[in-house]
Motif scaffolding. Structure first.
Motif, PDB file in Angstrom:
ATOM      1  N   SER A 251       0.801  -1.218   0.000  1.00 46.81           N
ATOM      2  CA  SER A 251       0.000   0.000   0.000  1.00 46.81           C
ATOM      3  C   SER A 251       0.839   1.276   0.000  1.00 46.81           C
ATOM      4  O   SER A 251       0.318   2.346  -0.241  1.00 46.81           O
ATOM      5  CB  SER A 251      -0.935   0.016   1.206  1.00 46.81           C
ATOM      6  OG  SER A 251      -0.196   0.234   2.377  1.00 46.81           O
ATOM      7  N   ALA A 252       2.155   1.172   0.307  1.00 49.21           N
ATOM      8  CA  ALA A 252       2.960   2.388   0.384  1.00 49.21           C
ATOM      9  C   ALA A 252       2.924   3.151  -0.938  1.00 49.21           C
ATOM     10  O   ALA A 252       2.954   2.521  -2.002  1.00 49.21           O
ATOM     11  CB  ALA A 252       4.410   2.006   0.723  1.00 49.21           C
ATOM     12  N   PRO A 253       2.789   4.476  -0.940  1.00 46.22           N
ATOM     13  CA  PRO A 253       2.796   5.351   0.228  1.00 46.22           C
ATOM     14  C   PRO A 253       1.416   5.491   0.860  1.00 46.22           C
ATOM     15  O   PRO A 253       1.249   6.248   1.798  1.00 46.22           O
ATOM     16  CB  PRO A 253       3.234   6.684  -0.389  1.00 46.22           C
ATOM     17  CG  PRO A 253       2.656   6.660  -1.772  1.00 46.22           C
ATOM     18  CD  PRO A 253       2.662   5.236  -2.197  1.00 46.22           C
ATOM     19  N   GLY A 254       0.413   4.786   0.343  1.00 47.61           N
ATOM     20  CA  GLY A 254      -0.927   4.874   0.917  1.00 47.61           C
ATOM     21  C   GLY A 254      -1.016   4.072   2.202  1.00 47.61           C
ATOM     22  O   GLY A 254      -0.073   3.382   2.593  1.00 47.61           O
ATOM     23  N   SER A 255      -2.169   4.170   2.876  1.00 45.53           N
ATOM     24  CA  SER A 255      -2.353   3.421   4.109  1.00 45.53           C
ATOM     25  C   SER A 255      -3.843   3.242   4.321  1.00 45.53           C
ATOM     26  O   SER A 255      -4.653   3.929   3.701  1.00 45.53           O
ATOM     27  CB  SER A 255      -1.756   4.191   5.289  1.00 45.53           C
ATOM     28  OG  SER A 255      -2.406   5.451   5.386  1.00 45.53           O
ATOM     29  N   LEU A 256      -4.189   2.294   5.173  1.00 45.50           N
ATOM     30  CA  LEU A 256      -5.607   2.088   5.478  1.00 45.50           C
ATOM     31  C   LEU A 256      -5.807   1.998   6.984  1.00 45.50           C
ATOM     32  O   LEU A 256      -5.174   1.188   7.658  1.00 45.50           O
ATOM     33  CB  LEU A 256      -6.124   0.804   4.813  1.00 45.50           C
ATOM     34  CG  LEU A 256      -7.591   0.479   5.105  1.00 45.50           C
ATOM     35  CD1 LEU A 256      -8.512   1.556   4.560  1.00 45.50           C
ATOM     36  CD2 LEU A 256      -7.976  -0.881   4.537  1.00 45.50           C
ATOM     37  N   ASP A 257      -6.677   2.859   7.496  1.00 42.09           N
ATOM     38  CA  ASP A 257      -7.117   2.759   8.877  1.00 42.09           C
ATOM     39  C   ASP A 257      -8.572   2.309   8.862  1.00 42.09           C
ATOM     40  O   ASP A 257      -9.340   2.720   7.995  1.00 42.09           O
ATOM     41  CB  ASP A 257      -7.023   4.114   9.589  1.00 42.09           C
ATOM     42  CG  ASP A 257      -5.582   4.468   9.957  1.00 42.09           C
ATOM     43  OD1 ASP A 257      -4.704   3.592   9.800  1.00 42.09           O
ATOM     44  OD2 ASP A 257      -5.341   5.609  10.384  1.00 42.09           O
ATOM     45  N   ALA A 258      -8.942   1.460   9.812  1.00 39.17           N
ATOM     46  CA  ALA A 258     -10.335   1.020   9.904  1.00 39.17           C
ATOM     47  C   ALA A 258     -10.848   1.334  11.296  1.00 39.17           C
ATOM     48  O   ALA A 258     -10.088   1.304  12.267  1.00 39.17           O
ATOM     49  CB  ALA A 258     -10.433  -0.470   9.625  1.00 39.17           C
ATOM     50  N   MET A 259     -12.120   1.680  11.392  1.00 39.98           N
ATOM     51  CA  MET A 259     -12.685   1.952  12.712  1.00 39.98           C
ATOM     52  C   MET A 259     -14.158   1.599  12.752  1.00 39.98           C
ATOM     53  O   MET A 259     -14.854   1.625  11.740  1.00 39.98           O
ATOM     54  CB  MET A 259     -12.479   3.412  13.099  1.00 39.98           C
ATOM     55  CG  MET A 259     -13.018   4.411  12.119  1.00 39.98           C
ATOM     56  SD  MET A 259     -12.165   6.006  12.260  1.00 39.98           S
ATOM     57  CE  MET A 259     -10.856   5.814  11.052  1.00 39.98           C
ATOM     58  N   VAL A 260     -14.613   1.212  13.938  1.00 43.94           N
ATOM     59  CA  VAL A 260     -16.017   0.897  14.160  1.00 43.94           C
ATOM     60  C   VAL A 260     -16.615   2.045  14.967  1.00 43.94           C
ATOM     61  O   VAL A 260     -16.026   2.473  15.964  1.00 43.94           O
ATOM     62  CB  VAL A 260     -16.159  -0.433  14.929  1.00 43.94           C
ATOM     63  CG1 VAL A 260     -17.620  -0.709  15.243  1.00 43.94           C
ATOM     64  CG2 VAL A 260     -15.563  -1.570  14.125  1.00 43.94           C
ATOM     65  N   LEU A 261     -17.753   2.522  14.530  1.00 46.85           N
ATOM     66  CA  LEU A 261     -18.369   3.670  15.194  1.00 46.85           C
ATOM     67  C   LEU A 261     -18.704   3.355  16.649  1.00 46.85           C
ATOM     68  O   LEU A 261     -19.276   2.319  16.958  1.00 46.85           O
ATOM     69  CB  LEU A 261     -19.655   4.064  14.461  1.00 46.85           C
ATOM     70  CG  LEU A 261     -20.422   5.238  15.079  1.00 46.85           C
ATOM     71  CD1 LEU A 261     -19.713   6.545  14.813  1.00 46.85           C
ATOM     72  CD2 LEU A 261     -21.843   5.293  14.557  1.00 46.85           C
ATOM     73  N   ASP A 262     -18.349   4.251  17.538  1.00 51.75           N
ATOM     74  CA  ASP A 262     -18.770   4.177  18.935  1.00 51.75           C
ATOM     75  C   ASP A 262     -19.755   5.331  19.134  1.00 51.75           C
ATOM     76  O   ASP A 262     -19.359   6.483  19.323  1.00 51.75           O
ATOM     77  CB  ASP A 262     -17.547   4.305  19.843  1.00 51.75           C
ATOM     78  CG  ASP A 262     -17.904   4.210  21.329  1.00 51.75           C
ATOM     79  OD1 ASP A 262     -19.073   4.479  21.675  1.00 51.75           O
ATOM     80  OD2 ASP A 262     -17.012   3.885  22.126  1.00 51.75           O
TER      81      ASP A 262
END
Lengths: 329, 395
Positions: free
Chosen positions: B105-116
């Motif tokens: 994925s470099a230089p990109g990136s992936l963050d994942a999150m679940v809504l709280d």
């Protein structure tokens, strides 16, 4: 415990027929409503006067019953089968109308934004009222007052996983919150009903797919913690077509052990075999992890779901040995 | 009772299980057609009916964008948290978790999150309260927790709120969000407005004098009856519900202007040219009908609809070429197997035909839309490896 142990030997349908109240839950989209209706059909054939109740304001039960608009009062479909729907807004209106004695005032109150904040602040109220309504239908004594509302079996097409657990936990939660008070005796009756394995039970509908099975196992744990009785799970939409193990070996061999002129069939056959094996792995996972062997149902016919289209599913429930349910290899 | 089900040793998820080779096939069509969205847009909203794979599609879009070098975040609201399983998010705390995509994925990136939902609500209140004391009054209110999570639309509102906060943080080039299943595509879009209206209604005045709710029915009887209902509700909850509600709503009224401004900003954000709506569906007749209805709603509301992702499409490439051999000349076990092969071919061909008809119907309804078909795999995309494979079909 001995009760549970004994019931393991019984086919799924017998286990349902021995109860008076059965909740059908499971992941969204697995076919809870179809299974609930198929169970109801099978129960009617077994001579039970049956009520199917949908707890979902967006549900499709009425659509499947011939585009009926269902109400929170039972609608007779056949002399032995009735259906009802419980939408939170309607049940709240009934509750308020009961207290206010004037329905127009109840409606007016429900339209108030402020009142909606007030009811949202009273957690569990809708769930509690839903269970009270279901319990009234389950109660045989209602028959003395209103004969046409006497049912041998109430099948509840319950909300999906996320909401079913809080719904079924409501009486217990309330008793913990309010050990004394005017609602306590009702909450205690509900808790007794839901915890009575001779009267009430829950069955989980799932599919032979990995994520559906993950959710089923989590749900089973949560339901057992609440203390409800779990009936065998139902694996919906299992393709009855299958290759035997030796056939599978011949297809997977390199080169495949089939006449060379059959090779045009090979790609599709291997794909079908791979999907069959993946489904069987998931059914094995369920069988190993749950206390009772799950029941496999075939896919309902394509097209619009109707009572007639569900007859084959009711057959499969009544005669699980005749091909629809099978030992997986 | 279900004790044996815990313990991952019993059934380890095995992405490399035998028989799992076919999902690497080329998709049936539309390969990489979403590339233009992945490269330039700032927000992708995945909408569609329940059970069509919205969450999975959102995750795969995120992976595809990260692989193309963009700093991407995926936000899921799905309470079943299936994305969490696949992306190995350990806690549903609303915080970004870096998805281990490695060097691909470099230089990109992936963050994942679940809504709280509750935590986002807390932050919203802290941001818009005129004073710390005002924030504390709301947050410490006894009914706050149930209202913040149980009020219809609060989940959707908080998802929009979180999106807006992420978008303005400057940390990400692209946000991908999946939406809770609703019957109408626009339900979640209208949630902020509905909730704001609810919370900033004449609530304080009404709760100080509940008879205002029934102002039109001014009769004495009605007022007495209303008093009885409210007392009944108080008994149900076992505490001084009305006083708490009055305090809570009164506390919120102090910063209703901030709320409304924020909801308007979120609504604008959803209509920006850098936002695209992606409709996710599967090729069954019933789903296509729902998808067509969703599409009409989005277009009518003037939302920036971009294209369809059709999940779980049978790959027509698997069908052999005619003429098909006659299996009836075989005998014994060969004949049984041969008949099964012919049946599988017949059934598969009929299903493929039916699916192509449905997909053509969709294409005819939206000729200008982007289309991507994700082929049905023999295994579900429940592991990161399979999600990465799936993402290659998207761009």
């Amino acid at each position: 415990m001995s009760e549970r142990a004994r019931s393991t030997a019984l086919p799924m349908l017998d286990a349902v027929l021995q109860r008076r109240l059965v909740f059908i839950t499971g992941k969204g989209g697995v076919g809870r409503t179809a299974v609930a209706l198929a169970l109801a059909l099978a129960a009617v054939r077994a001579g039970k006067r049956t009520l199917v109740v949908e707890v979902n304001p967006l549900g499709r039960l009425g659509e499947y019953l011939g585009d009926l608009t269902l109400a929170p009062e039972p609608t007779e479909i056949t002399p032995e089968l009735a259906a009802a729907t419980i939408a939170p807004a309607v049940i709240m209106e009934d509750f308020l109308a009961g207290m206010l004695r004037i329905r127009a005032l109840a409606r007016r109150l429900l339209e108030s934004n402020t009142f909606r904040v007030v009811t949202a602040a009273a957690p569990g109220l809708e769930d509690f009222l839903t269970l009270v309504r279901i319990a009234e239908w389950e109660d045989e004594r209602v028959g003395f007052k209103r004969r046409r509302h006497r049912f041998d079996l109430v099948i509840v097409d319950a909300p999906a996983t996320g909401h079913s657990v809080p719904l079924l936990a409501t009486p217990g939660t309330l008793l913990k919150m309010l050990p004394f008070g005017p609602l306590t005796s009702t909450a205690r009756d509900l808790a007794l009903l839901l915890g009575d394995s001779k009267r009430a039970a829950v069955t989980i509908v799932t599919r032979a797919e990995e994520m559906a099975v993950n959710e089923t196992l989590e749900l089973a744990t949560a339901l057992m913690r609440i203390g409800v009785t779990l009936l065998p799970a139902v694996v919906n939409a299992v393709d009855p077509f299958r290759f035997t193990r030796p056939e599978g070996r011949r297809l997977r061999a390199e080169p495949p052990e089939i006449p060379p002129e059959w090779h045009p069939y090979l790609a599709v056959a291997r794909f079908s075999l791979a999907r069959q094996r993946a489904a069987e792995r998931q059914i094995r996972r369920l069988t190993r992890a749950l206390p009772e062997r799950p029941l496999c149902l075939p896919q309902a016919p394509a097209g619009k779901l109707t009572l007639a289209a569900l007859e084959p599913l009711a057959d499969a429930l009544a005669h699980p040995r005749s091909g629809s349910s099978r030992r997986v290899s | 009772m279900v004790a044996p089900m815990s313990g991952p040793k019993r059934w380890p998820p095995d992405p490399s299980a035998p028989g799992d080779t076919l999902h690497r096939d080329e998709p049936a069509g539309g390969h990489g057609e979403l590339t233009p969205l992945l490269d330039v847009q700032r927000l992708l909203v995945c909408v569609g009916s329940g059970g069509v794979g919205k969450t999975t599609t959102a995750a795969a879009l995120g992976i595809a964008a990260a692989t193309r070098g963009r700093r991407t975040a995926v936000l899921t609201i799905d309470p079943a948290r299936r994305l969490r399983d696949a992306l190995r998010i350990t806690t549903a705390d609303g915080e970004p978790h870096r998805v281990p995509l490695g060097r691909r994925s470099a230089p990109g990136s992936l963050d994942a999150m679940v809504l709280d939902t509750k935590r986002t609500f807390d932050e919203l209140i802290q941001r818009y309260a005129p004073t710390t004391a005002a924030a504390e009054r709301v947050l410490k209110n006894r009914i706050y927790e149930s209202v913040s999570t149980a009020l219809a639309g609060s989940q959707e509102y908080m998802a929009m709120e979180r999106l807006h906060a992420l978008a303005t943080s400057g940390q990400y080039d692209l946000l991908v969000v999946d939406t809770p299943p609703t019957q109408h595509a626009l339900d979640f879009l209208e949630a902020p407005e509905r909730l704001t209206a609810l919370l900033t209604s004449r609530a304080t005045a009404i709760l100080q004098n509940p008879s205002l709710i029934l102002a039109r029915e001014g009769s004495r009887l009605a007022q007495v009856a209303l008093g009885a209902v409210l007392r009944g509700l108080e008994r149900f909850t076992g505490f001084e519900l009305l006083r708490d509600v009055a305090e809570f709503v009164g506390g919120l009224e102090e910063f209703s202007a901030g709320f409304q401004e924020r909801a308007a900003a979120v609504a604008r954000f959803l209509r920006e040219p850098a936002t695209s709506f992606v409709l996710v569906t599967t090729p069954e007749t019933a789903r296509i009908a729902e998808t067509l209805a969703f599409h009409r709603e989005l277009v009518r509301a003037g939302l920036p609809f971009a294209g369809f992702v059709i999940n779980r499409v049978l790959p027509p490439s698997l069908l052999g070429d005619p003429p098909f051999p006659d299996v009836e000349r075989a005998s014994g076990p060969d004949l049984r197997l041969g008949r099964k092969l012919a049946e599988v071919q017949r059934r598969f061909a009929a299903l493929v035909r039916a699916e192509r008809d449905e997909i053509d119907r969709l294409r005819a309804a939206a000729p200008a839309a982007l289309f991507v078909e994700i082929p049905l795999a023999t295994e579900e995309p429940s592991s990161l490896g399979r999600l990465i494979t799936l993402s290659s079909a998207l761009g």
